[in-house]
Write a protein that holds these residues in place. Structure first.
Motif, PDB file in Angstrom:
ATOM      1  N   GLN A  64       0.852  -1.176   0.000  1.00 33.35           N
ATOM      2  CA  GLN A  64       0.000   0.000   0.000  1.00 33.35           C
ATOM      3  C   GLN A  64       0.891   1.230   0.000  1.00 33.35           C
ATOM      4  OE1 GLN A  64      -1.614  -0.908   4.020  1.00 33.35           O
ATOM      5  NE2 GLN A  64      -1.168   1.227   4.436  1.00 33.35           N
ATOM      6  N   GLU A  68      -1.026   6.606   2.601  1.00 35.31           N
ATOM      7  CA  GLU A  68      -2.382   6.248   2.995  1.00 35.31           C
ATOM      8  C   GLU A  68      -2.474   5.843   4.461  1.00 35.31           C
ATOM      9  OE1 GLU A  68      -3.239   3.164   0.241  1.00 35.31           O
ATOM     10  OE2 GLU A  68      -4.008   4.522  -1.288  1.00 35.31           O
ATOM     11  N   ASP A 472      -6.811  -3.726   6.644  1.00 37.93           N
ATOM     12  CA  ASP A 472      -6.504  -2.559   5.821  1.00 37.93           C
ATOM     13  C   ASP A 472      -7.259  -2.716   4.509  1.00 37.93           C
ATOM     14  OD1 ASP A 472      -4.193  -0.702   6.889  1.00 37.93           O
ATOM     15  OD2 ASP A 472      -3.772  -2.744   7.566  1.00 37.93           O
ATOM     16  N   ASP A 474      -8.789  -1.038   0.866  1.00 38.99           N
ATOM     17  CA  ASP A 474      -8.825  -0.016  -0.177  1.00 38.99           C
ATOM     18  C   ASP A 474     -10.281   0.200  -0.569  1.00 38.99           C
ATOM     19  OD1 ASP A 474      -6.054   0.314  -0.310  1.00 38.99           O
ATOM     20  OD2 ASP A 474      -5.842  -1.412  -1.648  1.00 38.99           O
ATOM     21  N   HIS A 480      -8.533   5.023   1.651  1.00 35.67           N
ATOM     22  CA  HIS A 480      -8.023   3.853   2.354  1.00 35.67           C
ATOM     23  C   HIS A 480      -8.485   3.896   3.803  1.00 35.67           C
ATOM     24  CE1 HIS A 480      -5.216   0.624   3.389  1.00 35.67           C
ATOM     25  NE2 HIS A 480      -4.956   1.316   4.484  1.00 35.67           N
ATOM     26  N   SER A 546      -8.468   6.462   8.674  1.00 38.25           N
ATOM     27  CA  SER A 546      -8.775   6.585   7.258  1.00 38.25           C
ATOM     28  C   SER A 546      -7.937   7.701   6.656  1.00 38.25           C
ATOM     29  CB  SER A 546     -10.263   6.900   7.066  1.00 38.25           C
ATOM     30  OG  SER A 546     -10.589   6.958   5.703  1.00 38.25           O
TER      31      SER A 546
END
Length: 788
Positions: A64, A68, A472, A474, A480, A546
């Motif tokens: 990732q 994010e 986690d 997406d 995210h 987030s």
């Protein structure tokens, strides 16, 4: 066949994976900050995707974007550390300059009072805790800075990691030779005070050897340091830190060994061993004034704080730390990655001999038995003076297992992390009595054991058991989210012990100089004990966060996370009296709720980040005016803002800086009173300007500023149990750089260029007048490094 390139991952990766020191597989470069001297020094905006197919040194990596991650994350690379390390700079000095929210360096061996966001920091070495429930506050001198590959930082409480990380995590990652073939490095260095006094001269020698092959790799780093004395801005040698010790006239040896092997394409094992030892051998002691008046009559005259030649310390201060970490990693277990880590750490430390009195406790006994005349008490209480030297031993072992699974939830790409961990910590601490007659005859310069020992708290065993799951997700290509839950259990057992003041009062009232009067008043004092006890607490912790990509160059993030920890049980029980009951009601844990809201962005060659934070707890930890530690059952709140800015003026010029403002209060009788600088670092700012020459050399000017603050000092006049002191602000300037040579490179540093006369926050605010030591004046450092 796998390669072993390393990556500077966010420490949040470490927290989620709950593991350490696996080896790296195929990695696409994450950001240019890990190996860039300027960009690695402040939190950077990073919009490039991390693509990691398997394992990383501190845990299983997340595929990732670091941008994010809904938390304040910073990675300081090897080059940034190396630039700051020339001379006798400690890891604490380096990190205080480079981490906005971390408190200023103490200038001593200790990092006591060095907090983030007003809360204690959980220090780790290769993902394994260096901080425990019992801390000697020497985590930042656990390894030589030359052996660090990077430092990973997560600010704020985290429920993912578990107990102890109330203010955040700082993970020190050591170097390995993975994927490098044969390598070697030789390091030489020298440092001195401004006047080049022979007593101030120090030197450094280091050697690294390593091999990284396709299946097997290993590395050995050995660094030896010999530190001289410290001199203030007036050229006077600074007296010793009699409370937490310092590193004047100290020899240190730091060893980092790493061995790893790929069993096959999916399985690997890694063994990491570190050893650190420093021993002081000084002929200088503190100036207690004529006839020990500073110690025996603090109101008579302030201490000179100068070092006095001719000291004889039978047992000099030292620190020894050994850690062993063994990790097994398998990235193909039913489509998931499994990591299992076992670790062991042993830490021993001895402090400088210092005076201790039991006059307040003796006065209470005299008055309870009818003696209230102040003149008579004044004559009797002089015998309630002792000289002691503390020594501690902490042993920790633990096991962690974590799984990570790439999957989809509701059609959204999701990384599930889940696992369990167990840690057992055993600690004990002892005071060794010193011969008072020799101490007095030498005016405090001779400290020789008298054979007596005293308990500095009970022998304590603490078990930490935890299990967690985190997701986690997406949500979109711009949004995210992360959420998780952890169950944490804390159990402790304490042996029966005689509290130190019980021992001292027994000795005092039976002293031949006192016993006649004590019998006259019917005092037959016998030391009582505290029975063995145990505590058992548990809590379910949550985190949710987030981040959202507003534009290609802007993003916002928000995070909520909980922390759960105990105060230093052994230290808190040191000063209790006989009959205290150790149970779950009397020894309470501390729960923390942490909130973050921030923005980061990039405009051309300018990068910036701003984060606001607010955290609360149901208790406050106080360092009282009697130098005891108390956990007070009252509400506490801490809030503030931290930010950073970097600007590439040209291909050669770069400038930047950071600021961190922290403020907090605790509730006393319905009023909110300001927390002091032992808990909260005053306003702190840093700035730098660096010029990079085309051939690889550079020069840098940097500043560190601390704001003055007396609000807590004024506020806490309403609370007589506290010890708040006013803080006088200061600013220091350094000039440092690297010069590329035909063979190797030369590093140089001039620290406190303006020879500023000041005291660190630690020396302004902790303990008594004997701790108001000045900071060092201008110092010089020069190093030469050859890679081959």
């Amino acid at each position: 066949m796998k390669s072993h390139h390393q990556v500077a991952l966010s420490v949040l990766t470490l927290c989620i994976s709950q593991q350490l020191y696996a080896q790296t597989n195929v990695i696409t470069p994450m950001i240019d900050t890990a190996e860039n001297s300027v960009a690695s020094e402040v939190p950077n905006v990073t919009l490039d995707t991390i693509t990691v197919t398997a394992k990383a040194k501190t845990g299983t990596a997340l595929a990732q974007k670091i941008s994010e991650m809904p938390a304040v994350t910073q990675v300081i690379g090897e080059e940034g550390i190396r630039e700051q390390a020339t001379g006798n700079r400690t890891t604490g000095d380096i990190l205080a300059q480079l981490i906005p929210s971390l408190g200023a360096s103490s200038g001593s061996t200790s990092n006591y009072g060095t907090t983030m966001r007003g809360r204690p920091v959980q220090y780790l070495l290769n993902g394994v805790p260096l901080s425990g429930s019992r801390s000697l506050s020497r985590e930042l001198n656990s390894i030589d800075p030359a052996q660090l590959e990077r430092v990973e930082v997560l600010s704020g409480a985290t429920s993912i990691y578990g107990a102890g990380a109330a203010g955040g995590l700082i993970n020190l990652v050591t170097k390995s030779a993975a994927g490098m073939g044969f390598m070697g490095q030789t390091r030489l260095g020298i440092d001195s005070s401004r006047e080049f006094e022979s007593d101030s001269l120090g030197y450094h020698v280091g050697q690294s050897l390593g091999y990284g092959g396709e299946r097997v790799y290993g590395r050995l780093d050995v660094d030896y340091d010999n530190k001289g004395g410290k001199f203030d801005s007036h050229g006077d040698r600074i007296g010793p830190d009699v409370y937490q010790t310092d590193q004047q006239d100290t020899e240190s040896l730091s060893v980092n060994a790493n061995l790893g092997m790929d069993i096959d394409d999916s399985q690997s094992v890694n063994l990491a061993v570190t050893y650190y030892n420093d021993e002081q051998d000084t002929d200088y002691g503190p100036d207690y004034g004529k006839n020990l008046q500073v110690l025996l009559d603090p109101d008579a005259a302030p201490p000179s704080l100068k070092a006095i030649d001719g000291a004889h310390i039978e047992n000099q201060p030292y620190t020894t730390k050994t850690s062993v970490n063994l990790n097994y990693n398998n990235d193909d277990v039913a489509g998931s990655n499994l990591s299992i880590t076992g670790y062991y750490r042993d830490e021993k430390g001895r402090f400088y001999p210092s005076g201790k009195t039991a006059d307040k406790q003796a006065t209470e006994v005299w008055q309870a038995n009818g003696l209230t005349d102040e003149d008579t008490l004044g004559k009797l209480l002089g015998a309630a003076t002792y000289v002691m030297q503390s020594e501690a031993d902490i042993e920790v072992m633990g096991l962690r297992a974590a799984m990570q699974t790439d999957t989809e939830l509701g059609g959204k790409h999701t990384l599930l992390s889940y696992g369990a961990d167990f840690e057992r910590e055993n600690s004990e601490q002892t005071y060794y009595g010193q011969d008072l007659n020799q101490f007095i005859a030498s005016n405090g310069l001779t400290a020789v054991s008298n054979g007596k020992t005293y308990n500095a708290g009970p022998e304590t065993t603490i078990d930490k058991i935890g299990a967690f799951v985190n997701a986690d997700i997406d949500m979109t290509d711009k949004w995210h989210a992360s959420a998780g839950v952890r169950y944490q259990k804390l159990k402790s057992k304490t042996d029966a012990f005689i509290p130190i003041y019980e021992q001292l009062l027994d000795e005092y009232f039976n002293d031949p100089r006192i016993i006649g009067v004590s019998k006259q008043y019917g005092i037959d004092y016998q030391a009582g004990e505290v029975a063995k006890g145990d505590t058992d607490h548990d809590k379910t912790l949550f985190n949710i966060g987030s981040s959202y990509q507003l534009t290609p160059n802007d993003q916002i993030f928000a995070n909520f996370s909980q922390g759960f920890t105990t105060a230093d049980i052994q230290r808190a029980l040191r000063d209790v009296r006989a009959g205290f009951v150790v149970n779950s009601d009397n020894v309470q844990p501390i729960a923390i709720n942490n909130y973050d809201l921030g923005w980061e962005g990039k405009r051309g060659d300018t990068s910036a980040r701003v984060t606001g934070f607010y955290n609360t707890s149901d208790k406050t930890v106080q360092f009282t005016n009697g130098y005891t530690v108390e956990v007070v059952d009252t509400d506490e709140r801490v809030y503030g803002v931290e930010g950073s800015l970097t600007q590439d003026i040209s291909d050669n010029w770069q400038v930047g800086g950071s600021v961190a403002y922290t403020r907090g209060q605790y509730k006393k009788d319905g009023d909110w009173l300001e927390l002091d600088a032992v808990r909260l670092t005053p306003l702190k700012g840093t700035a730098f300007a660096q010029y990079n020459f085309d051939e690889g050399s550079n020069i840098r000017l940097q500043a560190l500023a601390i704001g003055g603050d007396d609000r807590a000092f004024k506020d806490q006049q309403k609370d007589p149990n506290t010890s708040a002191q006013p803080v006088t602000g200061y600013m220091t300037l350094d000039v440092l750089g690297q010069v590329k040579m035909p063979v190797g490179r030369v590093g140089y540093g001039v620290y406190n260029v303006l020879n500023k006369d000041y005291q660190t926050v630690y020396h302004q605010t902790t303990f008594g007048d004997m701790n108001r030591l000045p900071a060092t004046g201008t110092t010089y450092g020069l190093s030469y490094t050859v890679d081959y």
